[in-house]
Design a protein around this motif. Structure first.
Motif, PDB file in Angstrom:
ATOM      1  N   LYS A   2       0.823  -1.209   0.000  1.00 54.62           N
ATOM      2  CA  LYS A   2       0.000   0.000   0.000  1.00 54.62           C
ATOM      3  C   LYS A   2       0.865   1.270   0.000  1.00 54.62           C
ATOM      4  N   TYR A   3       1.989   1.215   0.699  1.00 49.22           N
ATOM      5  CA  TYR A   3       2.849   2.405   0.787  1.00 49.22           C
ATOM      6  C   TYR A   3       4.243   2.098   0.257  1.00 49.22           C
ATOM      7  N   LYS A   4       4.767   3.042  -0.520  1.00 49.98           N
ATOM      8  CA  LYS A   4       6.116   2.846  -1.070  1.00 49.98           C
ATOM      9  C   LYS A   4       7.153   3.457  -0.132  1.00 49.98           C
ATOM     10  N   ARG A   5       6.794   4.594   0.443  1.00 52.82           N
ATOM     11  CA  ARG A   5       7.714   5.289   1.354  1.00 52.82           C
ATOM     12  C   ARG A   5       6.946   5.698   2.612  1.00 52.82           C
ATOM     13  N   ILE A   6       7.484   5.325   3.771  1.00 44.96           N
ATOM     14  CA  ILE A   6       6.783   5.651   5.014  1.00 44.96           C
ATOM     15  C   ILE A   6       7.672   6.462   5.953  1.00 44.96           C
ATOM     16  N   LEU A   7       7.032   7.239   6.782  1.00 46.97           N
ATOM     17  CA  LEU A   7       7.764   7.854   7.898  1.00 46.97           C
ATOM     18  C   LEU A   7       7.183   7.293   9.194  1.00 46.97           C
ATOM     19  N   LEU A   8       8.029   6.617   9.940  1.00 43.16           N
ATOM     20  CA  LEU A   8       7.605   6.007  11.204  1.00 43.16           C
ATOM     21  C   LEU A   8       8.019   6.913  12.351  1.00 43.16           C
ATOM     22  N   ILE A  45      12.009   3.445   4.198  1.00 46.48           N
ATOM     23  CA  ILE A  45      11.647   3.781   5.579  1.00 46.48           C
ATOM     24  C   ILE A  45      12.467   4.948   6.127  1.00 46.48           C
ATOM     25  N   ALA A  46      11.753   5.959   6.613  1.00 46.75           N
ATOM     26  CA  ALA A  46      12.380   7.026   7.387  1.00 46.75           C
ATOM     27  C   ALA A  46      11.802   6.962   8.792  1.00 46.75           C
ATOM     28  N   ILE A  47      12.623   7.316   9.770  1.00 48.25           N
ATOM     29  CA  ILE A  47      12.172   7.211  11.161  1.00 48.25           C
ATOM     30  C   ILE A  47      12.486   8.503  11.914  1.00 48.25           C
ATOM     31  N   ILE A 125      17.815   2.933   5.513  1.00 50.13           N
ATOM     32  CA  ILE A 125      16.829   3.443   6.462  1.00 50.13           C
ATOM     33  C   ILE A 125      17.380   4.754   7.009  1.00 50.13           C
ATOM     34  N   VAL A 126      16.588   5.812   6.898  1.00 51.24           N
ATOM     35  CA  VAL A 126      17.069   7.123   7.338  1.00 51.24           C
ATOM     36  C   VAL A 126      16.409   7.486   8.668  1.00 51.24           C
ATOM     37  N   ILE A 127      17.242   7.752   9.662  1.00 47.48           N
ATOM     38  CA  ILE A 127      16.722   8.158  10.967  1.00 47.48           C
ATOM     39  C   ILE A 127      16.981   9.656  11.119  1.00 47.48           C
ATOM     40  N   PHE A 128      15.939  10.396  11.468  1.00 49.35           N
ATOM     41  CA  PHE A 128      16.091  11.829  11.686  1.00 49.35           C
ATOM     42  C   PHE A 128      16.191  12.092  13.186  1.00 49.35           C
ATOM     43  N   ALA A 143       8.268  14.847  12.666  1.00 53.06           N
ATOM     44  CA  ALA A 143       7.775  13.741  11.833  1.00 53.06           C
ATOM     45  C   ALA A 143       6.921  14.281  10.689  1.00 53.06           C
ATOM     46  N   ALA A 144       6.030  15.218  11.009  1.00 49.80           N
ATOM     47  CA  ALA A 144       5.144  15.778   9.987  1.00 49.80           C
ATOM     48  C   ALA A 144       5.965  16.529   8.926  1.00 49.80           C
TER      49      ALA A 144
END
Ligand code: UDP
Length: 235
Positions: A2-8, A45-47, A125-128, A143-144
């Motif tokens: 359903k999603y190609k790119r997510i921010l967790l 995935i970005a976190i 995986i990118v962590i901010f 996150a937003a």
């Protein structure tokens, strides 16, 4: 998928597990494994991770620390969590990059939007960490904002509760869960999803939010597969 790119978005508090402070290594490992399952599905995935398990700016004021100073301490706390999560992810063979809202060059890269997107495209995986780098903001706002900047399909807010309820389910036995709710309804009913800055950013940029229970095994990958889990918030 359903999603190609997510921010967790993970809260710092969730990392505490049963502890009163700091990081529970079991939770860290559990989260890393859940993230790997999603990575194996081919999702980018970005976190964003919070720092509430270590320090919050508002709490600093009570101990006589200036609010702005306290907020920077909070941002550094998020970086500690981000480094711990990075390590847990790398230990199970995932490629990661940590990008910081505050320049700390011997530890991580500064946040550069185009570079973040490139990392995601390459499967890292990118962590901010360190929030957006400014006081008076939260990691929900981070996150937003980052989700919009990297053109994420959705913000997945992992919590201890499995969605948005009519009232606090830990206090009110009659509380019922929403499966789908609009931004306007959340606002009108004064429901607690994210702080207003974060919430408005998502609403104005038509970015859906899903609030879900991150501690339930397999939830994250089920969500990415399109299963209806938690509460979906859309325009
Ligand atoms: N913070 C900040 N600017 C940001 C992000 C975070 O000043 O862009 C500070 C703020 O003091 C906040 C603390 O970092 O209280 C920890 O983040 P947060 O409370 O969002 O963590 P969580 O509740 O997700 O654990």
């Amino acid at each position: 998928m359903k999603y190609k790119r997510i921010l967790l978005k993970l809260s710092g508090e969730s990392l505490m597990g049963e502890k009163k402070y700091g990081i529970d290594p079991n939770i860290l490992q559990q989260y890393a494994e859940e993230i790997k399952k999603v990575k194996d599905l081919g999702v980018e995935i970005a976190i964003v991770i919070g720092g509430g398990n270590i320090f919050r700016g508002v709490q600093a004021e009570k101990s006589g620390i200036d609010r702005v100073q306290g907020d920077y301490m909070g941002m550094l706390a998020t970086l500690i969590n981000a480094m711990a999560l990075q390590s847990a992810l790398e230990q199970i063979g995932l490629y990661t990059r940590l990008m910081s809202g505050i320049k700390i060059e011997s530890v991580c890269e500064p946040f550069i939007r185009r570079r973040a997107i490139r990392h995601l495209e390459k499967g890292r995986i990118v962590i901010f960490g360190a929030g957006i780098g400014n006081p008076y903001f939260t990691t929900d706002s981070t996150a937003a904002l980052r989700a919009i900047e990297i053109e994420s399909d959705v913000v997945l807010k992992g919590t201890r509760v499995d969605g948005v309820y009519t009232a606090d389910p830990e206090k009110d036995a009659n509380a019922t869960k929403y499966q789908h709710i609009s931004f306007t309804e959340v606002y009108e009913k004064n429901l607690n999803v994210m702080d207003m800055t974060a919430f408005t950013l998502c609403q104005e940029n038509n970015l859906p939010i899903i609030v879900f229970d991150m501690n339930a095994e397999g939830n994250l990958s089920r969500l990415v597969n399109g299963e209806k889990i938690g509460t979906l918030i859309t325009v």
